[in-house]
Design a protein around this motif. Structure first.
Motif, PDB file in Angstrom:
ATOM      1  N   GLY A   1       1.238   7.934 -44.219  1.00 39.46           N
ATOM      2  CA  GLY A   1       2.317   7.917 -43.099  1.00 39.46           C
ATOM      3  C   GLY A   1       3.093   9.178 -42.774  1.00 39.46           C
TER       4      GLY A   1
ATOM      5  N   ILE B   1       5.626   0.555 -36.113  1.00 39.25           N
ATOM      6  CA  ILE B   1       4.797  -0.332 -36.957  1.00 39.25           C
ATOM      7  C   ILE B   1       5.062  -1.907 -36.512  1.00 39.25           C
ATOM      8  CG2 ILE B   1       4.418  -1.113 -39.283  1.00 39.25           C
ATOM      9  CD1 ILE B   1       5.499   1.771 -40.009  1.00 39.25           C
TER      10      ILE B   1
ATOM     11  N   LEU C   1       0.070   5.285 -39.059  1.00 39.15           N
ATOM     12  CA  LEU C   1       1.715   5.078 -39.013  1.00 39.15           C
ATOM     13  C   LEU C   1       2.128   4.843 -40.221  1.00 39.15           C
ATOM     14  CD1 LEU C   1       2.496   2.703 -36.099  1.00 39.15           C
ATOM     15  CD2 LEU C   1       2.387   5.239 -36.150  1.00 39.15           C
TER      16      LEU C   1
ATOM     17  N   THR D   1       3.172   2.259 -43.689  1.00 32.09           N
ATOM     18  CA  THR D   1       3.596   0.935 -43.939  1.00 32.09           C
ATOM     19  C   THR D   1       5.202   1.023 -44.115  1.00 32.09           C
ATOM     20  OG1 THR D   1       3.568   1.159 -46.389  1.00 32.09           O
ATOM     21  CG2 THR D   1       1.693   0.308 -45.108  1.00 32.09           C
TER      22      THR D   1
END
Length: 432
Positions: free
Chosen positions: A44, A128, A158, A160
């Motif tokens: 991410g 997210i 994206l 977590t």
């Protein structure tokens, strides 16, 4: 219109196309680096860096970055994908120097302030969360994760909540230093632009960027695995993806795979749309797609339908796959060629679309591809070649299934695979 290319001393490539009679320009910096280039513990961070680039430099605040470009009626934005990242602007021709100055500022002199970082983390956590609440986003994320199990190429861009919350400013700088180097950067400008002037601006504003990084490891080759993901949710509809291994950008059948996807499910005249939606009314959305990467790809059919139509829908989709491996008519290929040709030419009427098109070609092939060459590749795609390709894609590749929604009536993985395996053993005349 003509495309001009110049390589700067540090290895950065500058490409322009002057488009007569325009008063505006589109330009940007495209990088040959994306989420796939993240290391262990960086899931991410490529996307977070793209956000943080606009959050202030040593000479501009985040507000000043936004106001300076919008004060002249322009706009600036960015995007992160699996293998590339782009920062781009649209402006009037007199403001090209300002756009390049802003882009160079955010790419070479961002502060990555810790307060701004915490604020932007919160924004991405909301992003997210929104994706998690959107079934058609979820089904694609898990499709990629299943098709390329335990690999960076298959992870959601994206990140977590845990990984995003863990990042520090130093980690962002480390990723930037390793990947935002001149040899990975292409500055593209299209519209009311002058090549020599753009080159001079690029030398002034980007010339100090390091040529390359000794920290960049060799990219690990992706391995398509296939598999199954099912998530039962109480929804009004089910999101389904049935996929196979596709073709990489440089593979012989890359363009043929795109044509095949268009023919099967690329528009209202495609086979799936006509048979599944128009003739049978089994879903409100259905289409085929082909994504190419540098060393692999995926070919898939996506459908969104109600629970009661799933038992009939999936067999019809599989039946259309069998049929296309048996017979394709010349008018279907001609229609796909016409759609490709019109898309190609229409893109050349928009400086933003043209800049993106050139950047994509430079990143994939190292050079702009003339229209004549692209059309010649399309002309070499025959019906026999497409039916052979369809048979190899659908019958020889491991299956990937991703589904979200009310799934009690969805065929098992074994039943879907078995249906295609049975077709593989039949003579062509028996298919469909």
């Amino acid at each position: 219109m003509s495309v001009e290319c110049t390589r700067l001393a540090n290895g950065m490539t500058v490409v322009t196309e002057h488009m007569p009679h325009l008063e505006s320009a589109a330009l940007g910096v495209w990088l040959n680096a994306g989420s796939r280039d993240e290391r262990q513990g960086e899931h991410g961070i490529a996307h977070l860096l793209e956000h943080m680039a606009f959050k202030g430099t040593h000479t501009r605040t985040a507000r000043q970055i936004a106001e300076e470009i919008e004060n002249v009626g322009g706009e600036v934005n960015a995007s992160t994908s699996v293998e590339t990242t782009a920062y781009y602007a649209r402006i009037l021709k007199d403001n090209v120097p300002l756009a390049i100055d802003i882009l160079s500022d955010i790419l070479t002199d961002s502060v990555f302030d810790s307060v701004e970082l915490e604020r932007e983390k919160h924004v991405i956590l909301q992003e997210i969360g929104a994706a998690t609440d959107t079934p058609d986003d979820v089904v694609f994320d898990h499709f990629s994760e299943t098709a390329f199990r335990d690999q960076t190429i298959g992870r959601p861009i994206l990140g977590t909540p845990d990984t995003v919350n863990s990042f520090t400013s130093d980690q962002i700088r480390t990723y930037l230093r390793r990947n935002y180097t001149a040899d990975k950067m292409i500055l593209v400008a299209a519209g009311a632009v002058d090549h020599d002037a753009i080159v001079k601006l690029a030398e002034d504003r980007f010339g100090s960027i390091a040529s390359s990084s000794t920290e960049t490891p060799e990219k690990v080759e992706a391995k398509y695995t296939g598999g199954e993901y099912r998530e039962t949710r109480k929804l009004m509809d089910a999101q389904l993806l049935i996929g196979f291994e596709g073709r990489a950008y440089h593979a012989k059948d890359f363009y043929a795979s795109n044509v095949l996807a268009n023919l099967i499910g690329g528009g209202m005249s495609s086979r799936l749309f006509q048979e599944v939606r128009e003739h049978r009314g089994l879903c409100y959305s259905i289409y085929a797609l082909h994504w190419g990467f540098s060393d692999t790809g995926v070919f898939a059919v996506h459908a969104a339908t109600g629970e009661e139509d799933i038992p009939e829908l999936v067999p019809v989709i599989l039946d259309e796959m069998r049929k296309v491996a048996d017979r394709i008519d010349e008018p279907e290929i001609e229609r796909a060629r016409a759609q490709f040709r019109s898309g190609l030419l229409m893109a050349q009427e928009s400086p933003a679309a043209r800049a993106s098109q050139i950047a994509r070609q430079m990143l994939l092939f190292g050079r702009p591809i003339p229209n004549e060459e692209l059309m010649e590749r399309l002309e070499n795609i025959t019906t026999q070649r497409l039916t052979d390709l369809a048979a190899r894609l659908f019958f020889d590749s491991p299956l990937t299934l991703s589904a979200v929604g009310p799934l009690d009536r969805l065929m098992s993985m074994e039943e879907i695979s078995g249906s295609l395996s049975t077709a593989q053993g039949l003579p062509r005349s028996a298919l469909g």
